[in-house]
Design an enzyme around this catalytic site. Sequence first.
Site, PDB file in Angstrom:
ATOM      1  N   HIS A 198      -1.074 -32.409   2.230  1.00  0.00           N
ATOM      2  CA  HIS A 198      -1.197 -33.285   3.597  1.00  0.00           C
ATOM      3  C   HIS A 198      -0.947 -32.427   4.918  1.00  0.00           C
ATOM      4  O   HIS A 198      -1.365 -32.983   5.914  1.00  0.00           O
ATOM      5  CB  HIS A 198      -0.131 -34.323   3.272  1.00  0.00           C
ATOM      6  CG  HIS A 198      -0.253 -35.611   4.204  1.00  0.00           C
ATOM      7  ND1 HIS A 198      -0.977 -35.352   5.254  1.00  0.00           N
ATOM      8  CD2 HIS A 198       0.153 -36.793   4.035  1.00  0.00           C
ATOM      9  CE1 HIS A 198      -1.275 -36.755   5.776  1.00  0.00           C
ATOM     10  NE2 HIS A 198      -0.476 -37.507   4.983  1.00  0.00           N
ATOM     11  N   ASP A 251     -20.343 -40.556  -2.393  1.00  0.00           N
ATOM     12  CA  ASP A 251     -21.469 -40.457  -3.533  1.00  0.00           C
ATOM     13  C   ASP A 251     -21.869 -38.985  -3.882  1.00  0.00           C
ATOM     14  O   ASP A 251     -22.548 -38.459  -3.098  1.00  0.00           O
ATOM     15  CB  ASP A 251     -22.497 -41.483  -3.034  1.00  0.00           C
ATOM     16  CG  ASP A 251     -23.980 -41.190  -3.966  1.00  0.00           C
ATOM     17  OD1 ASP A 251     -23.564 -40.778  -4.990  1.00  0.00           O
ATOM     18  OD2 ASP A 251     -24.793 -41.815  -3.395  1.00  0.00           O
TER      19      ASP A 251
END
Length: 462
Positions: free
Chosen positions: A172, A386
């Site tokens: 993070h 995708d």
Amino acid sequence: MASSLSSSSSSSSLKFTVRRSQPQLVAPAIPTPHELKLLSDIDDQEALRFQVPMIQIYGKQASMAEKDPVEVIRKALSQTLVFYYPFAGRLREGPHRKLIVDCTGEGVMFIEGDADVTLAEFGDSLQPPFPCFDELLYDVPGSQQITDTPLLLVQVTRLKCGGFILALRFSHTMVDGFGYQQFMNAWAEMARGATKPSIAPVWRRELLMARDPPRITCNHREYEQIQDTLPSSNHNLIQRSFFFGRLDIAALRKSIPQHLQHCSTFDLITACLWRCRTKAMQIEANEDVRMMCIVNARGRFNPSLPVGYYGNAFAYPAAVTSAGKLCQNPFGYAVELINKVKGEMKEEYLQSVADLMVMKERSLLFTTVRSYIVSYLARTNFRVIDFGWGEAIYGGVAHAGAGGFPAVSYFCSAKNGKGEEGMTFSIFLPAEAMERFTKEFNDMLRNQNQPQSTSNFIRSTL
């Protein structure tokens, strides 16, 4: 605190194992600059020194039948790291705990896997928490360290049905939700044949460094240090997911006064969860409770942070009130508190946080006593990432909790079992509190003059 998330019970009947290859390093496809890069003073604060587990689930795609998702994704990762080469390096800690990226080009950790299970066997478990998640993302010994370890751990698992699951953990300190989405989109573009990302990555971490000399100009109630007089409730936790649909949001909006109709979906659902969780935890009426709202600051700078900036650019200002006021006042009271605290997020607020971090040498942790944190990631919609196999069936955070602190929920874009678009969140609570939360949550939606709530309890367990 770090042990609390491991104590959740399981009710999922699906059990499977994954045959895994040995972890390997995937380096950038071509040589990249070997240099040192400072993280910003927002990036390297104590609260962000952990790794976030994410998951993308894809079904079979006839047009990709001849393609191996492992090979496609591994090759695209290598190409993406040419542009995001700091990810291929290692974090080092300098003076005053300042984190520095040593851009060594060593690469990120990658695991290939095969599971003798189909997507259909998951049933309604295609929401957090996921069965056998430790099989889908192997916790390589030492890989959860912050320094001197790969900044990304990736596992691609082929499924018996022709689908696959991409699970990963990222540091993070390197990116926030928007930065992660930008990196993932670039990775997916490369998998589909692009030669460079459509959005060029921008480092520019100096834009969020502390001033010299640092000065605190805002009131940061999210960092107040409070003594907890009650025994810890972070034991025997279970996790459940819930779904918010369009009609649920409309129902909540009907219940607030006219002067609050400008409030966002985030305000409504955050206020709803805060009230329901506080009631479920049976907190004494005179005790203060906190809701920390993660607010993106990218558009709140003048000029705005550059397009392509992928570092952490958020803060989590705290709304604070007593449990009694929160639960006994009309719902609009909580909505107004959330809306007001979000409005505090300006460029000066984030700058004040950076200054505070430097003054405290990055060791200051947010208030954990009677606190709850909500991160709204539905807008980023990780499902649209995708790699050539179309939209993900699920894309987002793998489970609630963050860095060992269980009281964190993430809202991710999702569809329910009826195909309705909405968002899902999961929450950790002790078993008895979870039953109370479920009742409060369902009652609250049912009581907003909605004939039939589209909200549905999805699944329990981690």
